[in-house]
Write a protein that holds these residues in place. Sequence first.
Motif, PDB file in Angstrom:
ATOM      1  N   ARG A 115      57.283  46.132  28.745  1.00 56.14           N
ATOM      2  CA  ARG A 115      57.932  44.871  29.107  1.00 56.14           C
ATOM      3  C   ARG A 115      58.300  44.030  27.875  1.00 56.14           C
ATOM      4  O   ARG A 115      58.716  42.892  28.010  1.00 56.14           O
ATOM      5  N   MET A 116      58.111  44.626  26.688  1.00 55.14           N
ATOM      6  CA  MET A 116      58.368  43.874  25.464  1.00 55.14           C
ATOM      7  C   MET A 116      59.578  44.436  24.733  1.00 55.14           C
ATOM      8  O   MET A 116      59.702  45.648  24.573  1.00 55.14           O
ATOM      9  N   ARG A 117      60.459  43.552  24.312  1.00 50.59           N
ATOM     10  CA  ARG A 117      61.591  43.949  23.496  1.00 50.59           C
ATOM     11  C   ARG A 117      61.547  43.112  22.232  1.00 50.59           C
ATOM     12  O   ARG A 117      61.374  41.902  22.287  1.00 50.59           O
ATOM     13  N   TYR A 118      61.687  43.762  21.099  1.00 56.19           N
ATOM     14  CA  TYR A 118      61.606  43.062  19.826  1.00 56.19           C
ATOM     15  C   TYR A 118      62.997  42.594  19.419  1.00 56.19           C
ATOM     16  O   TYR A 118      63.879  43.412  19.136  1.00 56.19           O
ATOM     17  N   ASP A 119      63.195  41.293  19.412  1.00 55.43           N
ATOM     18  CA  ASP A 119      64.483  40.715  19.052  1.00 55.43           C
ATOM     19  C   ASP A 119      64.480  40.379  17.565  1.00 55.43           C
ATOM     20  O   ASP A 119      63.668  39.556  17.107  1.00 55.43           O
ATOM     21  N   VAL A 120      65.387  40.991  16.835  1.00 52.22           N
ATOM     22  CA  VAL A 120      65.483  40.786  15.393  1.00 52.22           C
ATOM     23  C   VAL A 120      66.694  39.914  15.107  1.00 52.22           C
ATOM     24  O   VAL A 120      67.784  40.146  15.641  1.00 52.22           O
TER      25      VAL A 120
END
Length: 271
Positions: A115-120
């Motif tokens: 459920r986690m997306r890493y936004d860069v």
Amino acid sequence: MLKIGEFSKLSRVSVRMLRHYDEIGLLKPAEIDRFTDYRYYREDQLPRAGRIAALKDMGFSLADIAGMLEVYDDRERLKRFFADRRAELEALSRDTAHKLTLLDAAEDRLRKEERMRYDVTVRTIPERYAATVRMTIPRYEDEGMVWSTLLHETARMGLVEADPCLCAVDFLDKEYREENVEVMAWKTVKGSYPDTEHVKFRTLPEVTVASCTYKGSYALITEVYAAVAAWIEANGYEPAGAMFNIYHVSPHETQDPDEFVTEVCWPVKRR
């Protein structure tokens, strides 16, 4: 006298295993018919078979069991065998518990990653005045040593924190190191202060970074590093300095790892 099959039923030891016990001298038949090779056992050998089974269930090797049966009536020597085996099992239990903890953590990470997306993003951190400590520490896990030094040597200075106050650690080595890790911790402050033995006050230059902020345990940080590195490669940038972490919520504020907030920053420039 009991035939091997009868003895097998009464002792609850397979015929195959009884033959193996005979071969290694652990439990030899009372008699072997020299014409038929039939093995016969006495009823009074059943307790020995029971002891062997019980010791096997405790995890003793057959070699250990052979030695134990020789001293079975010597209670003190037998106690030493049991004490040694208990120590082995307790060590194994601790090792198993540690591995289960690691497994639980890995499964927890998988659930979070689902459920986690890493936004860069790319952002510029402006020039800032900071108390800095540059040290070589034994391992990455010993980062607290740097902060302890900073806090100890500035305890009586009455440092005024910048607004916002950023606390970060730069990782200065060009590769992962298993020991003797070079780092620089810094904390942004306002005012003017004298340097100490290890704490140097300096103005850090403006820096453009690929930034990713995440909430959770430091156990997740390798995945965040990978996400930042992949983003840099995919978006036409290249590294331009030492990676650093800004600790927005750290163990200083909470002991709950799930509440940590860390910003991974990698200086970049356009390719």
